[in-house]
Design an enzyme around this catalytic site. Structure first.
Site, PDB file in Angstrom:
ATOM      1  N   HIS A  24       0.838  -1.198   0.000  1.00 18.01           N
ATOM      2  CA  HIS A  24       0.000   0.000   0.000  1.00 18.01           C
ATOM      3  C   HIS A  24       0.877   1.254   0.000  1.00 18.01           C
ATOM      4  CE1 HIS A  24      -3.945  -1.972   1.354  1.00 18.01           C
ATOM      5  NE2 HIS A  24      -3.071  -2.956   1.311  1.00 18.01           N
ATOM      6  N   ASP A  68      -5.665   5.895   1.690  1.00 16.14           N
ATOM      7  CA  ASP A  68      -5.942   4.478   1.502  1.00 16.14           C
ATOM      8  C   ASP A  68      -7.308   4.168   2.119  1.00 16.14           C
ATOM      9  OD1 ASP A  68      -5.850   1.494   2.169  1.00 16.14           O
ATOM     10  OD2 ASP A  68      -3.942   1.727   1.117  1.00 16.14           O
TER      11      ASP A  68
END
Length: 464
Positions: free
Chosen positions: A27, A128
Protein backbone atom coordinates in the site's frame (compact mmCIF):
# COMPACT_ATOMS: atom_id res chain seq x y z
CA UNK A 1 11.21 22.47 3.95
CA UNK A 2 8.58 23.82 6.34
CA UNK A 3 4.85 23.84 5.65
CA UNK A 4 4.99 27.62 5.21
CA UNK A 5 7.81 27.37 2.65
CA UNK A 6 6.00 24.66 0.69
CA UNK A 7 2.90 26.85 0.52
CA UNK A 8 4.99 29.75 -0.83
CA UNK A 9 6.23 27.54 -3.69
CA UNK A 10 2.66 26.80 -4.73
CA UNK A 11 1.39 30.28 -5.54
CA UNK A 12 -0.03 29.24 -8.93
CA UNK A 13 -3.02 27.38 -7.58
CA UNK A 14 -2.33 27.07 -3.83
CA UNK A 15 -3.50 23.48 -3.76
CA UNK A 16 -1.74 21.01 -1.47
CA UNK A 17 -1.91 17.21 -1.69
CA UNK A 18 -1.86 15.24 1.58
CA UNK A 19 -1.26 11.49 1.15
CA UNK A 20 -2.37 9.09 3.88
CA UNK A 21 -0.99 5.62 3.02
CA UNK A 22 -1.67 2.38 4.88
CA UNK A 23 1.51 0.97 6.50
CA UNK A 24 1.73 -2.34 4.58
CA UNK A 25 4.57 -2.12 2.02
CA UNK A 26 2.33 -2.85 -0.98
CA UNK A 27 0.00 0.00 0.00
CA UNK A 28 2.87 2.37 0.85
CA UNK A 29 4.45 1.74 -2.56
CA UNK A 30 1.40 2.80 -4.48
CA UNK A 31 0.78 6.15 -2.82
CA UNK A 32 4.50 7.00 -2.84
CA UNK A 33 4.58 6.35 -6.58
CA UNK A 34 1.40 8.42 -7.01
CA UNK A 35 3.13 11.19 -5.04
CA UNK A 36 5.98 11.09 -7.55
CA UNK A 37 3.51 11.37 -10.43
CA UNK A 38 1.68 14.30 -8.84
CA UNK A 39 4.89 16.31 -8.40
CA UNK A 40 5.18 16.54 -12.20
CA UNK A 41 2.26 18.99 -11.97
CA UNK A 42 4.20 21.31 -9.65
CA UNK A 43 2.03 20.36 -6.68
CA UNK A 44 3.51 20.12 -3.18
CA UNK A 45 2.93 16.69 -1.66
CA UNK A 46 2.80 15.91 2.05
CA UNK A 47 2.91 12.28 3.23
CA UNK A 48 1.87 11.31 6.76
CA UNK A 49 3.04 7.99 8.22
CA UNK A 50 4.08 6.43 11.47
CA UNK A 51 7.76 6.87 12.34
CA UNK A 52 8.43 3.15 11.84
CA UNK A 53 6.73 2.90 8.46
CA UNK A 54 8.04 6.22 7.19
CA UNK A 55 11.53 4.87 7.73
CA UNK A 56 10.56 1.60 6.03
CA UNK A 57 9.06 3.39 3.02
CA UNK A 58 11.95 5.75 2.39
CA UNK A 59 14.55 3.01 2.91
CA UNK A 60 13.02 0.85 0.20
CA UNK A 61 11.81 3.54 -2.22
CA UNK A 62 14.21 6.48 -2.05
CA UNK A 63 12.28 9.58 -3.18
CA UNK A 64 14.65 12.52 -3.11
CA UNK A 65 12.11 14.94 -4.61
CA UNK A 66 12.11 18.34 -2.86
CA UNK A 67 8.36 18.84 -3.25
CA UNK A 68 7.53 15.61 -1.34
CA UNK A 69 7.50 16.29 2.39
CA UNK A 70 7.33 13.43 4.90
CA UNK A 71 5.67 13.81 8.29
CA UNK A 72 6.53 10.92 10.62
CA UNK A 73 4.68 10.54 13.91
CA UNK A 74 5.38 8.06 16.72
CA UNK A 75 2.56 5.70 17.66
CA UNK A 76 2.20 3.42 20.69
CA UNK A 77 4.60 0.48 20.74
CA UNK A 78 3.12 -2.59 19.08
CA UNK A 79 4.10 -6.29 19.11
CA UNK A 80 6.12 -7.35 16.07
CA UNK A 81 5.87 -11.16 15.95
CA UNK A 82 7.61 -13.37 13.42
CA UNK A 83 5.63 -14.52 10.35
CA UNK A 84 4.35 -18.10 10.51
CA UNK A 85 5.59 -19.99 7.42
CA UNK A 86 3.40 -22.98 8.31
CA UNK A 87 0.12 -21.09 8.68
CA UNK A 88 -2.78 -22.67 6.80
CA UNK A 89 -4.05 -19.22 5.77
CA UNK A 90 -1.22 -17.12 4.38
CA UNK A 91 -2.59 -13.68 5.27
CA UNK A 92 0.16 -11.87 7.25
CA UNK A 93 -1.53 -11.72 10.65
CA UNK A 94 1.81 -10.70 12.21
CA UNK A 95 1.22 -7.23 10.71
CA UNK A 96 -2.16 -6.59 12.35
CA UNK A 97 -0.72 -4.97 15.52
CA UNK A 98 1.17 -2.52 13.28
CA UNK A 99 -2.01 -1.84 11.30
CA UNK A 100 -3.92 -1.14 14.52
CA UNK A 101 -1.16 1.14 15.79
CA UNK A 102 -1.41 3.30 12.65
CA UNK A 103 -4.98 4.23 13.61
CA UNK A 104 -3.40 6.46 16.30
CA UNK A 105 -2.49 8.91 13.50
CA UNK A 106 -5.94 10.49 13.73
CA UNK A 107 -4.89 13.34 16.05
CA UNK A 108 -1.55 14.08 14.29
CA UNK A 109 -3.40 14.00 10.97
CA UNK A 110 -5.95 16.53 12.20
CA UNK A 111 -3.21 18.83 13.48
CA UNK A 112 -1.27 18.61 10.23
CA UNK A 113 -4.43 19.16 8.21
CA UNK A 114 -5.28 22.24 10.26
CA UNK A 115 -1.82 23.69 9.62
CA UNK A 116 -1.86 22.94 5.90
CA UNK A 117 -5.37 24.23 5.34
CA UNK A 118 -4.79 27.55 7.10
CA UNK A 119 -3.36 29.37 4.08
CA UNK A 120 -4.11 26.96 1.23
CA UNK A 121 -6.92 27.40 -1.22
CA UNK A 122 -7.59 23.67 -1.00
CA UNK A 123 -6.05 20.64 0.67
CA UNK A 124 -6.66 17.42 -1.25
CA UNK A 125 -6.47 14.37 1.01
CA UNK A 126 -5.80 11.09 -0.80
CA UNK A 127 -6.18 8.24 1.68
CA UNK A 128 -5.94 4.48 1.50
CA UNK A 129 -9.40 3.00 1.99
CA UNK A 130 -8.19 1.30 5.19
CA UNK A 131 -7.22 4.68 6.70
CA UNK A 132 -10.80 5.92 6.94
CA UNK A 133 -10.70 6.13 10.77
CA UNK A 134 -7.65 8.40 10.59
CA UNK A 135 -9.10 10.88 8.08
CA UNK A 136 -12.77 10.83 9.12
CA UNK A 137 -12.65 14.40 10.45
CA UNK A 138 -11.88 15.97 7.05
CA UNK A 139 -15.52 16.99 6.76
CA UNK A 140 -14.97 19.46 9.60
CA UNK A 141 -12.56 21.59 7.51
CA UNK A 142 -14.18 23.70 4.79
CA UNK A 143 -11.36 23.86 2.24
CA UNK A 144 -10.54 20.13 2.27
CA UNK A 145 -11.57 17.43 -0.22
CA UNK A 146 -10.94 13.76 0.40
CA UNK A 147 -10.44 11.05 -2.24
CA UNK A 148 -10.35 7.38 -1.35
CA UNK A 149 -7.61 5.28 -2.89
CA UNK A 150 -8.54 1.69 -3.75
CA UNK A 151 -5.34 -0.37 -3.72
CA UNK A 152 -6.57 -3.43 -5.63
CA UNK A 153 -7.29 -4.10 -9.29
CA UNK A 154 -10.50 -2.89 -10.91
CA UNK A 155 -11.29 -6.54 -11.68
CA UNK A 156 -11.02 -7.54 -8.01
CA UNK A 157 -13.01 -4.45 -6.97
CA UNK A 158 -15.73 -5.29 -9.48
CA UNK A 159 -15.89 -8.88 -8.17
CA UNK A 160 -16.22 -7.64 -4.58
CA UNK A 161 -18.93 -5.18 -5.67
CA UNK A 162 -20.82 -7.89 -7.54
CA UNK A 163 -20.74 -10.18 -4.50
CA UNK A 164 -21.91 -7.40 -2.19
CA UNK A 165 -24.90 -6.96 -4.51
CA UNK A 166 -25.53 -10.73 -4.57
CA UNK A 167 -24.55 -11.03 -8.23
CA UNK A 168 -27.26 -8.65 -9.41
CA UNK A 169 -25.05 -6.46 -11.60
CA UNK A 170 -26.06 -6.50 -15.25
CA UNK A 171 -23.23 -7.92 -17.35
CA UNK A 172 -22.91 -9.39 -20.81
CA UNK A 173 -23.02 -13.15 -21.43
CA UNK A 174 -19.23 -13.48 -21.76
CA UNK A 175 -18.59 -11.77 -18.43
CA UNK A 176 -21.36 -13.73 -16.75
CA UNK A 177 -19.58 -16.96 -17.70
CA UNK A 178 -16.27 -15.55 -16.48
CA UNK A 179 -17.72 -14.56 -13.10
CA UNK A 180 -18.74 -18.17 -12.45
CA UNK A 181 -15.05 -19.05 -12.24
CA UNK A 182 -13.97 -16.19 -9.96
CA UNK A 183 -11.91 -17.59 -7.06
CA UNK A 184 -13.67 -17.63 -3.72
CA UNK A 185 -12.67 -15.51 -0.72
CA UNK A 186 -12.17 -18.68 1.31
CA UNK A 187 -8.77 -18.62 3.06
CA UNK A 188 -7.89 -15.21 1.60
CA UNK A 189 -8.08 -13.60 5.04
CA UNK A 190 -7.90 -14.74 8.65
CA UNK A 191 -10.70 -13.91 11.06
CA UNK A 192 -8.39 -11.32 12.70
CA UNK A 193 -7.92 -9.70 9.29
CA UNK A 194 -11.65 -9.57 8.60
CA UNK A 195 -12.22 -7.99 12.02
CA UNK A 196 -9.56 -5.36 11.39
CA UNK A 197 -10.98 -4.51 7.95
CA UNK A 198 -14.47 -4.20 9.49
CA UNK A 199 -13.07 -1.85 12.15
CA UNK A 200 -11.88 0.59 9.45
CA UNK A 201 -15.31 0.97 7.87
CA UNK A 202 -16.32 4.56 8.64
CA UNK A 203 -18.72 5.14 5.73
CA UNK A 204 -16.07 7.06 3.81
CA UNK A 205 -18.63 8.13 1.18
CA UNK A 206 -19.99 10.63 3.68
CA UNK A 207 -16.79 12.65 3.34
CA UNK A 208 -15.31 11.40 0.05
CA UNK A 209 -15.36 13.31 -3.23
CA UNK A 210 -14.39 10.31 -5.36
CA UNK A 211 -12.21 7.23 -5.74
CA UNK A 212 -8.76 6.78 -7.26
CA UNK A 213 -7.56 3.45 -8.66
CA UNK A 214 -4.07 2.25 -9.49
CA UNK A 215 -5.67 0.81 -12.61
CA UNK A 216 -5.24 1.42 -16.31
CA UNK A 217 -8.05 1.61 -18.84
CA UNK A 218 -5.69 -0.12 -21.27
CA UNK A 219 -5.65 -3.16 -18.96
CA UNK A 220 -9.02 -3.07 -17.22
CA UNK A 221 -11.20 -0.62 -19.13
CA UNK A 222 -14.23 -2.90 -19.11
CA UNK A 223 -14.20 -3.33 -15.34
CA UNK A 224 -13.48 0.34 -14.67
CA UNK A 225 -16.53 1.24 -16.79
CA UNK A 226 -18.70 -1.28 -14.92
CA UNK A 227 -17.66 0.11 -11.53
CA UNK A 228 -18.24 3.66 -12.76
CA UNK A 229 -21.71 2.71 -13.94
CA UNK A 230 -22.69 1.40 -10.49
CA UNK A 231 -20.91 3.96 -8.31
CA UNK A 232 -22.49 7.37 -7.79
CA UNK A 233 -19.11 9.01 -7.10
CA UNK A 234 -16.40 10.25 -9.44
CA UNK A 235 -13.75 7.69 -10.35
CA UNK A 236 -10.26 8.18 -11.76
CA UNK A 237 -8.11 5.32 -13.09
CA UNK A 238 -4.61 6.82 -12.84
CA UNK A 239 -2.43 3.70 -13.04
CA UNK A 240 0.13 2.48 -13.36
CA UNK A 241 1.52 4.59 -10.53
CA UNK A 242 4.93 2.92 -10.81
CA UNK A 243 7.49 4.40 -13.26
CA UNK A 244 7.05 3.06 -16.78
CA UNK A 245 10.58 3.85 -17.93
CA UNK A 246 13.65 2.69 -16.02
CA UNK A 247 16.35 5.32 -15.65
CA UNK A 248 19.58 4.79 -13.75
CA UNK A 249 19.81 7.24 -10.85
CA UNK A 250 23.47 8.10 -10.45
CA UNK A 251 22.91 8.92 -6.78
CA UNK A 252 22.07 5.30 -5.97
CA UNK A 253 24.50 2.42 -6.20
CA UNK A 254 23.41 -0.23 -8.70
CA UNK A 255 22.61 -3.61 -7.14
CA UNK A 256 25.29 -6.25 -7.64
CA UNK A 257 22.79 -8.63 -9.32
CA UNK A 258 22.84 -6.50 -12.47
CA UNK A 259 26.44 -7.52 -13.18
CA UNK A 260 25.10 -11.05 -13.69
CA UNK A 261 21.85 -10.00 -15.38
CA UNK A 262 23.67 -7.84 -17.94
CA UNK A 263 25.47 -10.95 -19.21
CA UNK A 264 22.32 -12.96 -19.94
CA UNK A 265 20.49 -13.31 -23.25
CA UNK A 266 17.28 -11.30 -23.87
CA UNK A 267 14.16 -12.79 -22.23
CA UNK A 268 16.15 -15.69 -20.79
CA UNK A 269 15.83 -15.06 -17.04
CA UNK A 270 12.90 -15.93 -14.76
CA UNK A 271 12.50 -13.54 -11.83
CA UNK A 272 11.01 -15.21 -8.72
CA UNK A 273 9.61 -13.12 -5.88
CA UNK A 274 6.59 -13.41 -3.61
CA UNK A 275 6.47 -9.91 -2.20
CA UNK A 276 6.65 -8.63 1.36
CA UNK A 277 3.72 -10.46 2.98
CA UNK A 278 4.30 -14.11 2.02
CA UNK A 279 6.03 -16.59 4.30
CA UNK A 280 6.63 -19.99 2.68
CA UNK A 281 7.25 -23.23 4.57
CA UNK A 282 10.70 -24.83 4.53
CA UNK A 283 9.26 -27.84 2.71
CA UNK A 284 7.78 -25.68 -0.07
CA UNK A 285 11.06 -23.77 -0.42
CA UNK A 286 12.87 -27.07 -0.96
CA UNK A 287 10.39 -28.04 -3.71
CA UNK A 288 10.68 -24.63 -5.37
CA UNK A 289 14.46 -24.78 -5.34
CA UNK A 290 14.51 -28.25 -6.88
CA UNK A 291 11.94 -27.22 -9.51
CA UNK A 292 14.03 -24.22 -10.54
CA UNK A 293 17.16 -26.35 -10.68
CA UNK A 294 15.56 -29.12 -12.76
CA UNK A 295 14.03 -26.64 -15.20
CA UNK A 296 17.56 -25.69 -16.33
CA UNK A 297 16.37 -22.13 -16.93
CA UNK A 298 18.19 -18.99 -15.77
CA UNK A 299 16.63 -17.37 -12.71
CA UNK A 300 16.90 -14.67 -10.03
CA UNK A 301 15.16 -15.75 -6.83
CA UNK A 302 14.52 -13.15 -4.14
CA UNK A 303 14.28 -15.40 -1.09
CA UNK A 304 13.05 -13.27 1.81
CA UNK A 305 10.62 -13.96 4.60
CA UNK A 306 7.51 -11.82 4.99
CA UNK A 307 7.83 -8.46 6.72
CA UNK A 308 7.28 -8.10 10.44
CA UNK A 309 5.29 -5.13 11.72
CA UNK A 310 8.60 -3.41 12.44
CA UNK A 311 11.17 -4.59 9.90
CA UNK A 312 13.98 -3.01 11.92
CA UNK A 313 13.26 -5.02 15.07
CA UNK A 314 14.16 -8.60 16.01
CA UNK A 315 15.70 -11.53 14.20
CA UNK A 316 15.07 -12.50 10.59
CA UNK A 317 14.31 -16.14 9.80
CA UNK A 318 17.23 -18.04 8.31
CA UNK A 319 15.96 -19.94 5.28
CA UNK A 320 17.85 -23.04 4.22
CA UNK A 321 18.17 -24.17 0.62
CA UNK A 322 18.73 -27.81 -0.41
CA UNK A 323 22.28 -28.92 0.33
CA UNK A 324 24.60 -28.03 -2.56
CA UNK A 325 21.83 -26.15 -4.45
CA UNK A 326 23.78 -22.98 -5.20
CA UNK A 327 26.88 -24.94 -6.21
CA UNK A 328 24.89 -27.14 -8.60
CA UNK A 329 23.04 -24.17 -10.10
CA UNK A 330 26.28 -22.21 -10.49
CA UNK A 331 26.03 -19.39 -13.04
CA UNK A 332 22.52 -20.50 -14.02
CA UNK A 333 20.86 -18.60 -11.19
CA UNK A 334 21.13 -16.08 -8.38
CA UNK A 335 19.55 -16.26 -4.93
CA UNK A 336 19.11 -12.80 -3.36
CA UNK A 337 18.47 -12.70 0.40
CA UNK A 338 17.96 -8.95 0.82
CA UNK A 339 15.70 -6.26 -0.67
CA UNK A 340 15.92 -6.22 -4.47
CA UNK A 341 14.99 -3.49 -6.98
CA UNK A 342 12.03 -5.33 -8.52
CA UNK A 343 10.96 -2.78 -11.10
CA UNK A 344 14.50 -2.47 -12.49
CA UNK A 345 14.79 -6.27 -12.68
CA UNK A 346 11.47 -6.56 -14.52
CA UNK A 347 12.47 -3.75 -16.86
CA UNK A 348 15.79 -5.38 -17.79
CA UNK A 349 15.86 -6.85 -21.32
CA UNK A 350 17.20 -10.19 -20.01
CA UNK A 351 14.13 -10.77 -17.82
CA UNK A 352 11.59 -12.90 -19.68
CA UNK A 353 9.28 -14.17 -16.94
CA UNK A 354 8.05 -13.41 -13.44
CA UNK A 355 6.95 -16.02 -10.88
CA UNK A 356 4.76 -13.98 -8.54
CA UNK A 357 2.17 -14.08 -5.77
CA UNK A 358 0.25 -11.53 -7.87
CA UNK A 359 -0.08 -8.78 -5.33
CA UNK A 360 -1.39 -5.78 -7.24
CA UNK A 361 1.91 -3.86 -7.07
CA UNK A 362 3.82 -6.77 -8.55
CA UNK A 363 1.11 -7.48 -11.10
CA UNK A 364 1.11 -3.89 -12.37
CA UNK A 365 4.90 -3.74 -12.46
CA UNK A 366 5.08 -6.99 -14.42
CA UNK A 367 2.43 -5.91 -16.92
CA UNK A 368 3.92 -2.43 -17.27
CA UNK A 369 7.29 -3.92 -18.14
CA UNK A 370 5.71 -6.42 -20.55
CA UNK A 371 6.81 -9.51 -18.59
CA UNK A 372 4.58 -12.64 -18.54
CA UNK A 373 3.64 -13.98 -15.11
CA UNK A 374 3.65 -17.43 -13.54
CA UNK A 375 0.85 -16.87 -11.03
CA UNK A 376 1.03 -18.36 -7.54
CA UNK A 377 -1.57 -16.52 -5.40
CA UNK A 378 -1.19 -16.64 -1.61
CA UNK A 379 -3.91 -14.48 0.05
CA UNK A 380 -6.05 -11.31 -0.05
CA UNK A 381 -6.93 -10.13 -3.59
CA UNK A 382 -4.15 -12.19 -5.18
CA UNK A 383 -6.37 -15.10 -6.41
CA UNK A 384 -8.48 -12.59 -8.36
CA UNK A 385 -5.47 -10.74 -9.74
CA UNK A 386 -4.15 -14.12 -10.88
CA UNK A 387 -7.38 -14.82 -12.73
CA UNK A 388 -7.21 -11.40 -14.43
CA UNK A 389 -3.66 -12.15 -15.60
CA UNK A 390 -4.16 -15.74 -16.73
CA UNK A 391 -7.80 -15.99 -17.86
CA UNK A 392 -8.83 -12.46 -18.83
CA UNK A 393 -5.66 -10.90 -20.24
CA UNK A 394 -3.86 -14.15 -21.17
CA UNK A 395 -0.46 -12.77 -20.18
CA UNK A 396 0.41 -15.51 -17.71
CA UNK A 397 -0.09 -19.09 -16.59
CA UNK A 398 -0.88 -20.61 -13.22
CA UNK A 399 1.69 -22.29 -11.01
CA UNK A 400 -1.18 -23.18 -8.69
CA UNK A 401 -4.74 -21.92 -8.93
CA UNK A 402 -6.79 -21.10 -5.85
CA UNK A 403 -8.69 -24.39 -5.76
CA UNK A 404 -5.36 -26.15 -5.03
CA UNK A 405 -4.25 -23.72 -2.32
CA UNK A 406 -3.96 -26.35 0.43
CA UNK A 407 -1.66 -28.57 -1.64
CA UNK A 408 2.12 -28.56 -1.71
CA UNK A 409 3.35 -27.54 -5.16
CA UNK A 410 5.82 -30.22 -6.20
CA UNK A 411 9.19 -29.62 -7.81
CA UNK A 412 7.89 -31.43 -10.91
CA UNK A 413 4.97 -28.99 -11.29
CA UNK A 414 7.33 -26.03 -10.81
CA UNK A 415 9.81 -27.44 -13.33
CA UNK A 416 7.05 -27.91 -15.92
CA UNK A 417 5.56 -24.44 -15.38
CA UNK A 418 8.97 -22.75 -15.67
CA UNK A 419 9.74 -24.58 -18.91
CA UNK A 420 6.29 -23.77 -20.32
CA UNK A 421 6.79 -20.08 -19.62
CA UNK A 422 10.46 -19.74 -20.50
CA UNK A 423 11.20 -22.40 -23.14
CA UNK A 424 8.13 -23.28 -25.22
CA UNK A 425 6.09 -21.94 -28.11
CA UNK A 426 3.22 -21.37 -25.66
CA UNK A 427 5.52 -19.25 -23.48
CA UNK A 428 6.71 -17.28 -26.51
CA UNK A 429 3.11 -16.46 -27.44
CA UNK A 430 2.30 -15.35 -23.89
CA UNK A 431 5.48 -13.26 -23.81
CA UNK A 432 4.48 -11.60 -27.08
CA UNK A 433 1.04 -10.69 -25.68
CA UNK A 434 2.62 -9.41 -22.46
CA UNK A 435 5.09 -7.25 -24.41
CA UNK A 436 2.27 -5.79 -26.52
CA UNK A 437 0.24 -5.01 -23.39
CA UNK A 438 3.27 -3.36 -21.79
CA UNK A 439 3.77 -1.21 -24.89
CA UNK A 440 0.14 -0.05 -24.79
CA UNK A 441 0.35 0.74 -21.08
CA UNK A 442 3.52 2.78 -21.53
CA UNK A 443 1.98 4.66 -24.47
CA UNK A 444 -1.02 5.49 -22.28
CA UNK A 445 1.30 7.36 -19.90
CA UNK A 446 2.83 9.55 -22.63
CA UNK A 447 1.45 13.01 -23.41
CA UNK A 448 -1.97 12.59 -25.01
CA UNK A 449 -2.26 8.97 -23.81
CA UNK A 450 -5.45 7.82 -22.10
CA UNK A 451 -3.92 7.59 -18.61
CA UNK A 452 -2.05 10.87 -18.93
CA UNK A 453 -5.29 12.58 -19.98
CA UNK A 454 -7.08 11.08 -16.98
CA UNK A 455 -4.30 12.30 -14.69
CA UNK A 456 -4.54 15.74 -16.31
CA UNK A 457 -8.28 15.65 -15.68
CA UNK A 458 -7.87 14.76 -12.00
CA UNK A 459 -5.30 17.50 -11.42
CA UNK A 460 -7.50 20.03 -13.23
CA UNK A 461 -10.41 18.98 -11.04
CA UNK A 462 -8.60 19.35 -7.70
CA UNK A 463 -6.88 22.64 -8.69
CA UNK A 464 -10.01 24.21 -10.20
Amino acid sequence: MTIMESQQTNKNNNTIILMVPFPAQGHLNQLLHLSRLMTTYNLPIHVITTTTHGRQATTRIPLSIPTIHFHHYPTPHFPSPQPDPNATIKFPTQLIPAFQSSMHLRQPFNELLSNLSRDAKRVVVIHDYLMGPVVQDVKLVDNVEAYMFSCCSAFASFCYMNEALAGKLKVDEELELLLKDVPSNDDCYTMDAWQFIASTDVSYKKFSSGTIYDASRVIEGKFIDLIQKEDDQKLWALGPFNPVEITQDSSHKRHKLFEWLDKQAPNSVLYVSFGTTTSISNEQIQELALGLEKSEQKFIWVLRDADKGDIFEGEVRKIELPKGFEERVGENGLVILDWAPQLEILGHPSTGGFMSHCGWNSSMEGMTMGVPIAAWPMHSDQPRNSMLITKVLNVGIYVRDWTQRKEMVSSKVIEDVVRRLMASNEGDEIRKRAAELGDRVRQSMANGGVTRLELDSFVAHVTR
